[in-house]
Write a protein that holds these residues in place. Sequence first.
Motif, mmCIF file in Angstrom:
data_model
loop_
_atom_site.group_PDB
_atom_site.id
_atom_site.type_symbol
_atom_site.label_atom_id
_atom_site.label_comp_id
_atom_site.label_asym_id
_atom_site.label_seq_id
_atom_site.Cartn_x
_atom_site.Cartn_y
_atom_site.Cartn_z
ATOM 1 N N ALA A 31 13.216 32.517 -1.781
ATOM 2 C CA ALA A 31 12.955 32.682 -3.212
ATOM 3 C C ALA A 31 11.886 33.747 -3.461
ATOM 4 O O ALA A 31 12.003 34.571 -4.373
ATOM 5 N N ALA A 32 10.837 33.726 -2.637
ATOM 6 C CA ALA A 32 9.740 34.681 -2.814
ATOM 7 C C ALA A 32 10.186 36.103 -2.525
ATOM 8 O O ALA A 32 9.664 37.065 -3.105
ATOM 9 N N ALA A 33 11.156 36.261 -1.614
ATOM 10 C CA ALA A 33 11.628 37.600 -1.254
ATOM 11 C C ALA A 33 12.211 38.346 -2.437
ATOM 12 O O ALA A 33 12.170 39.582 -2.482
ATOM 13 N N SER A 34 12.742 37.606 -3.400
ATOM 14 C CA SER A 34 13.340 38.265 -4.565
ATOM 15 C C SER A 34 12.304 39.059 -5.350
ATOM 16 O O SER A 34 12.634 40.028 -6.038
ATOM 17 N N LYS A 35 11.029 38.684 -5.227
ATOM 18 C CA LYS A 35 9.965 39.418 -5.917
ATOM 19 C C LYS A 35 9.729 40.788 -5.294
ATOM 20 O O LYS A 35 9.238 41.706 -5.952
ATOM 21 N N THR A 36 10.046 40.903 -4.005
ATOM 22 C CA THR A 36 9.781 42.164 -3.304
ATOM 23 C C THR A 36 10.953 43.127 -3.388
ATOM 24 O O THR A 36 10.791 44.331 -3.174
ATOM 25 N N ARG A 89 2.749 46.658 2.048
ATOM 26 C CA ARG A 89 1.441 46.889 1.417
ATOM 27 C C ARG A 89 1.412 46.422 -0.038
ATOM 28 O O ARG A 89 0.416 46.591 -0.735
ATOM 29 N N ASN A 90 2.526 45.819 -0.472
ATOM 30 C CA ASN A 90 2.646 45.369 -1.854
ATOM 31 C C ASN A 90 1.905 44.051 -2.076
ATOM 32 O O ASN A 90 1.855 43.185 -1.202
ATOM 33 N N GLU A 91 1.338 43.870 -3.260
ATOM 34 C CA GLU A 91 0.570 42.673 -3.589
ATOM 35 C C GLU A 91 1.415 41.407 -3.521
ATOM 36 O O GLU A 91 0.959 40.363 -3.050
ATOM 37 N N ASP A 92 2.670 41.483 -3.980
ATOM 38 C CA ASP A 92 3.547 40.312 -3.947
ATOM 39 C C ASP A 92 3.821 39.860 -2.507
ATOM 40 O O ASP A 92 3.818 38.672 -2.201
ATOM 41 N N PHE A 93 4.076 40.836 -1.630
ATOM 42 C CA PHE A 93 4.323 40.503 -0.235
ATOM 43 C C PHE A 93 3.068 39.906 0.400
ATOM 44 O O PHE A 93 3.145 38.932 1.164
ATOM 45 N N GLY A 94 1.920 40.473 0.092
ATOM 46 C CA GLY A 94 0.664 39.935 0.610
ATOM 47 C C GLY A 94 0.451 38.495 0.197
ATOM 48 O O GLY A 94 -0.038 37.669 0.986
ATOM 49 N N ALA A 95 0.842 38.171 -1.036
ATOM 50 C CA ALA A 95 0.699 36.792 -1.520
ATOM 51 C C ALA A 95 1.620 35.845 -0.754
ATOM 52 O O ALA A 95 1.257 34.692 -0.461
#
Length: 293
Positions: free
Chosen positions: A131-136, A86-92
């Motif tokens: 790379a994007a997973a590191s944001k979550t 439900r996190n904004e970063d994951f949604g992106a």
Amino acid sequence: MAITAKDVAELRQRTGAGMMDCKKALEENNGDMNAAIEYLRKKGIAKAEKRADRSTSEGIVAGEVFANGASGALVEVACETDFVARNEDFGAIVTALLAHRVQSTAADIDAFLGEAMSGSTNETVAEYVKAAASKTGEAVNVKRTVRFDAGANGQVGMYRHHNGKLSALVQITASSAEVANHEATKELVKYIAEHVAASAPIAVDRNGVSPEKLESERRVAEGQAREAGKPDAMIEKIATGKVEAFLKDVTLMPQPWVRDAGITIAQLVADHAKKAGGDITVDRFARLQLGAE
């Protein structure tokens, strides 16, 4: 072969049978999981194998219909917790992956992950996800993806459940572009997609069910009839009837429509085809439920 506790637990989860029955079934079938399932069903201990709908992770199944309804795509992206889902970063991340899928014609998940990510010249889709997973702060992976392209005389419809964890895609072919683009046809593919999501058929019709699956169901039915003490002369007839009932239950066209059990999907298609002024054939569907196989 040695039967492990893990094997027994998996068989129990798939059939709902007791631990000792599962252990015996595996021992009797040399650890073969599918043969053990069939054994339990013949004995009447397991009515049927449970559908693989147990959630193994969190995440989102995203989808989009595009190209004026002629194409559609689904992407299942998994993470570890519902909080991250439900996190904004994951949604992106999910939005970016779906946008790429709209541009991609990859035939399978491996080809999709190996493509150059849209908007990037130096990373693949797989590298983008990593790379994007590191944001979550959690592991993220693309588990499955589907794309349908119906063509000029086709239409694609989608249903996405409100929780974002289940989506379905349906493709039809009509007798003309005019019929394909009729409002009745557009309504129909949405209705069928909704039905597929709710009822989880395994094929459009009996032609889509493998001979191996039908033979397995026949063996199970024959075994159940023998266990019940039915005379040999009746067993084949009983088995044939049970296989026909199985096909009616698990294939799309003969299923009662979820919105009106008084009509089948086949009748629903015929009614909408008449409204659209032509013929309509259901070609295929896909149903992606988070965590299911």
